[in-house]
Each structure stands twice: as C-alpha cells, then as structure tokens.
Design an enzyme around this catalytic site. Structure first.
Site, PDB file in Angstrom:
ATOM      1  N   ASP A 122       0.842  -1.202   0.000  1.00 44.71           N
ATOM      2  CA  ASP A 122       0.000   0.000   0.000  1.00 44.71           C
ATOM      3  C   ASP A 122       0.875   1.250   0.000  1.00 44.71           C
ATOM      4  O   ASP A 122       1.276   1.757   1.044  1.00 44.71           O
ATOM      5  CB  ASP A 122      -0.988  -0.006   1.165  1.00 44.71           C
ATOM      6  CG  ASP A 122      -2.121  -0.982   0.936  1.00 44.71           C
ATOM      7  OD1 ASP A 122      -2.146  -1.641  -0.115  1.00 44.71           O
ATOM      8  OD2 ASP A 122      -2.996  -1.090   1.815  1.00 44.71           O
ATOM      9  N   ASN A 156      -3.031  -4.417  -1.463  1.00 45.76           N
ATOM     10  CA  ASN A 156      -4.326  -4.416  -2.152  1.00 45.76           C
ATOM     11  C   ASN A 156      -4.588  -3.102  -2.882  1.00 45.76           C
ATOM     12  O   ASN A 156      -5.289  -3.073  -3.903  1.00 45.76           O
ATOM     13  CB  ASN A 156      -5.461  -4.711  -1.172  1.00 45.76           C
ATOM     14  CG  ASN A 156      -5.527  -3.723  -0.031  1.00 45.76           C
ATOM     15  OD1 ASN A 156      -4.568  -3.612   0.748  1.00 45.76           O
ATOM     16  ND2 ASN A 156      -6.632  -3.013   0.103  1.00 45.76           N
ATOM     17  N   HIS A 171      -9.901  -6.463   8.751  1.00 45.51           N
ATOM     18  CA  HIS A 171      -9.210  -7.553   8.039  1.00 45.51           C
ATOM     19  C   HIS A 171      -8.996  -8.796   8.899  1.00 45.51           C
ATOM     20  O   HIS A 171      -8.095  -9.589   8.634  1.00 45.51           O
ATOM     21  CB  HIS A 171      -7.877  -7.063   7.469  1.00 45.51           C
ATOM     22  CG  HIS A 171      -7.988  -5.829   6.632  1.00 45.51           C
ATOM     23  ND1 HIS A 171      -8.748  -5.780   5.484  1.00 45.51           N
ATOM     24  CD2 HIS A 171      -7.452  -4.579   6.784  1.00 45.51           C
ATOM     25  CE1 HIS A 171      -8.668  -4.565   4.962  1.00 45.51           C
ATOM     26  NE2 HIS A 171      -7.897  -3.826   5.725  1.00 45.51           N
ATOM     27  N   VAL A 184      -3.470  -3.912   8.145  1.00 47.73           N
ATOM     28  CA  VAL A 184      -4.220  -3.445   9.318  1.00 47.73           C
ATOM     29  C   VAL A 184      -3.545  -2.173   9.814  1.00 47.73           C
ATOM     30  O   VAL A 184      -2.357  -2.167  10.126  1.00 47.73           O
ATOM     31  CB  VAL A 184      -4.237  -4.514  10.424  1.00 47.73           C
ATOM     32  CG1 VAL A 184      -4.944  -3.970  11.669  1.00 47.73           C
ATOM     33  CG2 VAL A 184      -4.940  -5.773   9.926  1.00 47.73           C
ATOM     34  N   HIS A 185      -4.320  -1.104   9.921  1.00 46.02           N
ATOM     35  CA  HIS A 185      -3.745   0.206  10.213  1.00 46.02           C
ATOM     36  C   HIS A 185      -3.555   0.402  11.713  1.00 46.02           C
ATOM     37  O   HIS A 185      -4.181   1.248  12.354  1.00 46.02           O
ATOM     38  CB  HIS A 185      -4.622   1.304   9.614  1.00 46.02           C
ATOM     39  CG  HIS A 185      -4.746   1.193   8.131  1.00 46.02           C
ATOM     40  ND1 HIS A 185      -5.745   1.819   7.405  1.00 46.02           N
ATOM     41  CD2 HIS A 185      -3.999   0.511   7.214  1.00 46.02           C
ATOM     42  CE1 HIS A 185      -5.610   1.527   6.131  1.00 46.02           C
ATOM     43  NE2 HIS A 185      -4.559   0.732   5.995  1.00 46.02           N
TER      44      HIS A 185
END
Length: 555
Positions: A224, A280, A372, A400-401
C-alpha cells in the site's frame, strides 16, 4: 566449536537479561508474554489528510527529459543493485499521446569516487497507461520509466552515480548508495526500516521524517504505497471509494498520485535502497482485467535473479539475512507457481551463511483487530506449514492500520519454534486507523464477511480447540498477541549477530529515538532442528532425512 558457541550464547543471554532485570529491554527468551493492549490515546488524530498537488514536495522540479523520481532497490545479492527513474511528463486527459521509450536512453554512470565515475551500465525503459473506455473519464499515460541494473559491486561500499541520457544531454545530479554487507553469520546492515500502508499524507511525512532520522541502510515497504485508487480520474478523493462514488462505471484511479509519491520520496530512496511488497491498493483493476500496472512498471524487483517469474514474489539477501517477499494477491496454493517457487527458494537457503530468515507479505495471518480479521486465512492454510518447517524467524505484514507484535506462534497456538509476527500497517495513509478488536464484546465479525474477494475462497472456520474452541473470535486478547497499539509509526530492525536481533517500533508522536515497543528477538538454533519433510527440486521430489540436511537449525 559447539562449546564455544554455547558459551557465547549464554554470555549474551546473561548480558541482555541484566537489562530485563533492571526493567529495560526484554528478549523473546522470557516469553511468551502476557498480552498487552495500550488504550487508545484520546488526543490521537487518526484521520490523515493527503498532501495536495500544490505542495512543493510533490511538484515536478526538472525540465525536459531530466531524470526525476530516482530510486535504488536491491538485487538478490550484495554485488548488484537497480537504479530506477522517470523522464518526461505524464499526461492525463481525454486526448493523450504516449511517449516513446526509444527516444531516451537508460544510462547510469557510477563508481566509488564522485570524479571520475569509471563504470557505465545500460538498461531498459517502458511506459504504461491507464485507459478508460467511458466518456468523461480521464486517461493517463506515464513518463518514460527506466530501470538499470548495476553489477560487479563490492560489499558494504559507497558508490556514487548519475542517471539519465548523456546524449541529449539529460543527466541527473550525483547521488550515492551503499551496498549491503557480504552474506555471512557476522555481517548485517546496521538498521533496516520497516513501514507499511504509507500513503502520502501529512502523517506519512511525519513517518518518513522519523524514519529518516533513524538512518536506515534499507527500507522494506510492506504494501500500500500511495493510495491512488482512492481517487477519481479528476483528482477527487475519498476515504471510502464505494461510498462516495457508487455509480462510477469502473473503479477509477488517479495515477498522478504515484508521481507525487515518487517525487516526495526521492530524497530518501535515491540513496537508501527500498524493497517493495504488493498491497491491495496496488491492484488497481482496470479495463480488460488489467491489474498492478503501475506497481509492476515503476519499481524494479530481483525476481529473475532469485528464480521467480513474478514481481509479486522474490527473495534477496541483506548480509546474513535472507528475505522472502510473498504475494498475498497472487495464487499461492500448492499447485501454483508461487508455492513451488517458495519451496525451492527455502530449500536453497543456507542457514550457515544467512542464519536469519525473514518473510513478508501484505495481509497478516495473525491480527486481533476487526479490520481484516482472518481475511487471509486461505493463504495461511496453504503456506504456514512450509514457513514453519523451514524455520522462518520473523514475519512482517501491513494492511491493518495499527501496530501489533505476536508471541512466537504456529497454527494459532503458542509455539517456541514459530515466527514472531509483526503487523506494521501504520505508516500514515488517508484511510481510518484500526481501533476496535475482534475480541471486544460485540465486535466479532460475521465469518462470511471476512474473506477478501480478490484473494478468493473461505477458510476461516471456528476454532476446534484451545481457549476459543467453537468460536470465530476469542473472548479476550488472544495469548499469541503480545502487544498491540493504535498509532502512526515505523519500525527498525537491528540484527546484532546470528542469534539476536533488536526490534524497535517508533510512534510518530514521540521523539524519533524513543521506543514505543522494543524487544530482542532471539533465535535458538540448538532447540528446533529444521528438517523439511520433502523438497521439490527440478528433477522431481525426493524424501529427506536428518543426514541429508546441512546444519540448518532454528527456533
């Protein structure tokens, strides 16, 4: 030799353990640790704002065909690197005419001295386009993208270089990079920066500033990159594309965001090698099922050098570390090319030369956040045994942020020979931060909603044993989750020797040299013998037993 080696390990253990007694850095030898969740800082601003195209850091500063967006990436071994750059302006609109790559040469002059540069290398160039067969959508075609591989380099050595086309003339300023150390058990890069889900926001700039201050020798970006797919072709952006643009005929992207990102990052990645992992947000599905066009075009990958036929999965050495990059969005089952490549690559790793084995891909197998949660379960089912059997030490993920570090784990159970999984998708992108946990009351997602459509399949069934037996989620923070916290940041990996590696996570709200989470990850090669049950070689399958296996041990 074994007595001397064991004595050294005991000495280092006692030395490091003295820090633990004084309340300082712990080691995984003291684990597994009781799960820790750091409460969300109420003053934390989790919403990030993108840099506008008017920001001077993303504007084009060169003219004509002078190089811009210059970057360095590694080949599979220390004696080779890739230099990449772009010449010419991108075009966006309804009537665009792609540039011809043949009009500008791809040349790098390089050497140990700034003057004279005694070596020259030629490479290849290309362009790519994002074309939309719908009225009102703006098409895009890139500038000319150049990739040149430099070979015959010495280890741990600074090289100066200029890139461009000397016949125009259109050459860059002089830049420099440092090669990786030679691969052996006592030779490692000083610091490796790990960052995920970076984006191009004001929080991203803070992350990059902190990362730069830590003086890394190598950067690993675990997917990303710039989030161009959160924009329409007219440059209008949204945190939720499908929410804001439900009626668009095709999922648009705004490709200039890639150019902005390349310009912003050039001061750093023109001298510090960066290795890219597909995420993604790099899929960018286009007409005629085109995907990953920008990702595959803009970056150089050591795929061919590491025996891979794809930019989605490859390997490389950095001193005594063997890195394996996997593709979460490429086919990964046992019958697929990626799995077969991984099997061969692992079989060829010589742990007496590269003791550390580090794997990375974008979507995590182990995450306790609702975001996620168990999304990549099918990939985990397909590949986890293989990574465990070959003794992978550390796994880095993004997606995952938030930040999360695991205890050693295998198949959702504590295992002293399993890898330490680290999720570090907190680089600063414009999407929301992950805050809620799947083990909090009422937060367990509906299983049918968890699979990723692009990855395909559903494998995330209820647990059959352990504390979550019969359930899809735990009722409390799982025992495999050692530490989790929501904040923007990056990590630094410092491998000290064949046994000890210091991992430090830095939060953006702290001073760059302050640790948010820190631990020594310790290998115990005398504890877990790596004996892969079966290896597929070019001439077919053969069974293996302990006497066939070289001295490759791990835990």
């Amino acid at each position: 030799m074994e007595v001397v080696h064991l004595g050294k390990v005991v000495f280092i253990y006692l030395f490091l353990n003295s820090f633990q007694i004084n309340g300082e850095i712990l080691t995984t030898l003291e684990g597994p640790f009781k799960p820790v969740t750091v409460p969300l800082d109420k003053s934390f601003r989790g919403h990030a704002i993108d840099l506008p195209d008017t920001d001077p850091r993303v504007q084009r500063k060169v003219s004509g065909f002078a190089p811009e967006q210059i970057s360095v990436s590694l080949s599979s071994t220390y004696d080779s690197v890739w230099i990449s750059w772009i010449t010419g302006k991108f075009q966006i609109g309804e009537n665009i005419k792609p540039l011809s790559p043949k009009t500008v040469a791809s040349v790098v002059h390089y050497g140990k001295l700034r003057f004279p540069m005694t070596h020259k290398a030629n490479g290849q160039s290309l362009i790519y386009s994002q074309l939309y067969p719908f009225q009102g959508l703006q098409n895009y075609t890139s500038g000319i993208i150049h990739h040149v591989r430099l070979t015959g380099l010495k280890p741990n050595t600074v090289y100066h270089y200029r890139c461009g086309d000397p016949s125009i003339p259109a050459m860059s300023d002089i830049y420099y990079f440092k090669t990786m150390p030679v691969s052996n058990p006592t030779s490692y890069p000083s610091r490796i920066a790990v960052v995920g889900d970076l984006g191009l926001t004001y929080n991203s700039t803070s992350t990059v500033d902190h990362l730069t201050s830590n003086k890394p020798d190598l950067i690993l970006l675990v997917g990303d990159v710039c989030y161009a797919n959160l924009y329409l072709t007219n440059g209008t952006g949204s945190d939720c594309y499908s929410c804001s643009f439900p009626d668009t005929p095709i999922h648009e992207t705004y490709q200039p965001r890639w150019d902005y990102w390349g310009r912003f990052m050039q001061p750093l990645i023109s001298k510090v090698p960066i290795m890219m992992v597909q995420g993604n947000h790099e899929i960018e599905e286009q007409a005629e099922n085109q995907t990953f066009a920008s990702y595959n075009s803009r970056f150089a990958f050591p795929s061919k050098e590491s025996g891979s036929s794809s930019s989605f999965y490859y390997s490389f050495n950095a001193g005594g570390i063997h890195f394996i990059v996997l593709g979460g969005y490429a086919a990964y089952n046992k019958s697929d090319d990626q799995y077969k490549w991984l099997e061969k690559d692992l079989a060829n790793v010589k742990r007496e030369i590269t003791p550390w084995l580090v794997a990375t891909w974008h979507p995590p197998w182990y995450t306790t956040y609702t975001s996620h949660y168990r999304e990549s379960e099918c990939m985990k089912v397909a590949m986890e045994d293989l990574l465990y059997d070959y003794g992978v030490d550390i796994v880095f993920n993004g997606h995952v942020h938030a930040y999360e570090r695991s205890n050693r784990v295998y198949n959702y159970s504590l295992d002293p020979c399993g890898p330490v999984y680290i999720s570090i998708g907190d680089g600063g992108n414009r999407e929301k931060m992950a805050i809620t946990h799947a083990d909090d009351p009422g937060n367990c997602p509906e299983p049918s909603t968890t699979p990723d459509q692009f990855m395909g399949g559903f494998c995330a069934y209820n647990f059959t044993s352990g504390p979550a037996a019969g359930k899809f989620c735990w009722d409390q923070q799982p025992e495999y989750s050692a530490y989790r916290e929501t904040s923007f940041g990056h990590g630094i990996l410092e491998v000290k020797n064949e046994t000890y590696a210091l991992w430090t996570w830095h939060r953006n709200q702290d001073m760059y040299n302050k640790a948010g989470d820190q631990i020594y990850i310790v290998r115990q090669p005398e504890r877990c013998l790596v004996v892969p049950p079966k290896v597929k070689l070019d001439f077919g399958e053969q069974k293996m037993n302990s006497k066939d296996v070289p001295q490759t041990y791990f835990c």
